[in-house]
Design a protein around this motif. Structure first.
Motif, short mmCIF file in Angstrom:
data_model
loop_
_atom_site.label_atom_id
_atom_site.label_comp_id
_atom_site.label_asym_id
_atom_site.label_seq_id
_atom_site.Cartn_x
_atom_site.Cartn_y
_atom_site.Cartn_z
N THR A 1 0.83 -1.20 0.00
CA THR A 1 0.00 0.00 0.00
C THR A 1 0.87 1.25 0.00
O THR A 1 0.59 2.21 -0.72
CB THR A 1 -0.96 0.00 1.21
N ALA B 1 0.91 3.93 -2.93
CA ALA B 1 0.57 5.34 -2.65
C ALA B 1 1.67 6.27 -3.14
O ALA B 1 1.39 7.34 -3.70
CB ALA B 1 0.33 5.53 -1.15
N THR C 1 1.45 6.49 -6.87
CA THR C 1 0.28 7.29 -7.23
C THR C 1 0.57 8.77 -7.04
O THR C 1 0.13 9.62 -7.83
CB THR C 1 -0.93 6.86 -6.39
N ALA D 1 -2.89 12.71 -4.69
CA ALA D 1 -3.20 11.28 -4.58
C ALA D 1 -4.43 10.94 -5.42
O ALA D 1 -4.45 9.93 -6.14
CB ALA D 1 -3.43 10.90 -3.12
N HIS E 1 -4.99 1.81 -7.09
CA HIS E 1 -4.08 2.88 -6.68
C HIS E 1 -4.82 4.07 -6.09
O HIS E 1 -4.35 4.70 -5.16
CB HIS E 1 -3.18 3.30 -7.85
N LEU E 2 -5.98 4.37 -6.66
CA LEU E 2 -6.80 5.45 -6.09
C LEU E 2 -7.13 5.12 -4.64
O LEU E 2 -6.98 5.96 -3.73
CB LEU E 2 -8.09 5.62 -6.91
N ALA F 1 -5.57 2.93 -2.60
CA ALA F 1 -4.37 2.86 -1.76
C ALA F 1 -3.88 4.26 -1.38
O ALA F 1 -3.59 4.53 -0.20
CB ALA F 1 -3.25 2.11 -2.50
N ALA F 2 -3.82 5.17 -2.35
CA ALA F 2 -3.25 6.49 -2.09
C ALA F 2 -4.16 7.33 -1.20
O ALA F 2 -3.69 8.03 -0.30
CB ALA F 2 -2.98 7.20 -3.42
N GLN G 1 -4.10 5.75 2.31
CA GLN G 1 -2.82 6.00 2.98
C GLN G 1 -2.72 7.47 3.41
O GLN G 1 -2.28 7.77 4.52
CB GLN G 1 -1.66 5.66 2.03
N ASP H 1 -2.39 8.55 7.26
CA ASP H 1 -1.22 9.29 7.75
C ASP H 1 -1.64 10.60 8.43
O ASP H 1 -1.01 11.03 9.39
CB ASP H 1 -0.24 9.56 6.60
N ARG I 1 -2.82 9.63 11.79
CA ARG I 1 -1.68 9.26 12.61
C ARG I 1 -0.99 10.52 13.14
O ARG I 1 -0.52 10.54 14.27
CB ARG I 1 -0.70 8.41 11.79
#
Lengths: 202, 202
Positions: A158, A162, A165, B166, B182-183, B185-186, B189, B193, B196
């Protein structure tokens, strides 16, 4: 057909593809003729059709494959050895410089427009380029895991997807606006978040 | 010219743009004629040139502006109220569903290809779309800062730019490959983040 070529034949075919790529970059896909390519590569019509029986479309697909290889080649050796944060920073600089130099022209994108974005030939080239690119990023992340710089339970695929991407998006915006702000922001943010995941795990 | 239109004139002009957008989506930009648009919108040639003196190109630019507005409209009301992590999740679902439904066809992208990717008209529309989109994401991040869910020193503009990039990258890969991996995942993510960064600040 390709399987039957001798070493010399493969070299000639390769020479035609590289010459065609150079002409297409200079003149643009739309305004380049087979005659331009023949003149540049000192190839006769019968030679050209010997190596590319289906004609211009087949040649353009081969040039696209060559340009796709160039995209990865231009990031080497940095992309192949993402084994320290310093190496990631160097790779980041290479990517940004490559695309800022390229600006709002993309040889590969122009070829895809000409061949057709949704043809099986185009899709296969894009999918393979993305696969190799992402695999290199994943290998880099894994090597940082191996060195203890990233947690072992990090979702490598992932993260790699990312980051890839982020580059595609940044380049797409650069092609549309002429500005690299988003490429820089997304790549820097992605790498910074990856580093933070490492720091948090300590 | 536009400034001189009466309310009724503006409504007619708007009706033509919306009708043209519908025909162009159905038939594709390359194979739609002005006659198709006139038939669909029940507009005469003289009416059409009254509202779009420069003809088809001017109409296409207006349709592109309409389609760009649609991109943001389709994400509302979620994009306009990113004030909780739950709201971000809902917006994320809307974005992914919108682009998965759209698949490998992009009305706006097709228009840009027809008008020319690098013309001032196209660039202005892209830049304005990206600006508004990014500003909405930045407003969402700021509202989370205000609520204490994100640190006050977070670089809001870079985060918003990276999230927007992204999406652009994910959509660009979806258009080339037909796949939304990919859309997803990005975007996931990027939001993870961001969360986080909030959790780390506690």
């Amino acid at each position: 057909m390709r399987g039957e070529l001798t070493a010399k034949g493969r070299a000639t075919r390769r020479r035609i593809v590289e010459g065609a790529a150079a002409v297409l970059r200079e003149r643009g896909v739309a305004s380049t003729t087979l005659d331009d390519i023949m003149a540049r590569t000192a190839t006769s019509k019968s030679q050209l059709f010997h190596y590319f029986p289906a004609g211009k479309d087949e040649l353009l697909v081969e040039v696209a494959r060559f340009e796709a290889d160039q995209v990865l080649e231009d990031q080497q050796p940095q992309l192949g050895r993402l084994d320290s944060w310093e190496a990631w920073r160097e790779w980041r600089d290479v990517v940004i410089e490559r695309y800022e130099t390229q600006g709002d022209q993309c040889p590969l994108g122009s070829l895809f427009l000409q061949i057709g974005r949704s043809t099986p030939g185009t899709r296969a080239i894009v999918v393979e380029l993305l696969r190799q690119w992402q695999e290199s990023l994943a290998a880099g992340i894994r090597s940082l895991q191996g060195a203890g710089a990233l947690p072992a339970d990090l979702d490598v695929e992932t993260r790699a997807a990312a980051l890839l991407t982020a580059i595609q998006g940044g380049v797409s915006i650069l092609l549309s606006t002429g500005r690299s702000t988003h490429l820089r922001a997304a790549l820097d943010q992605g790498i910074a978040d990856l580093r933070r995941a490492g720091a948090a795990a300590r």
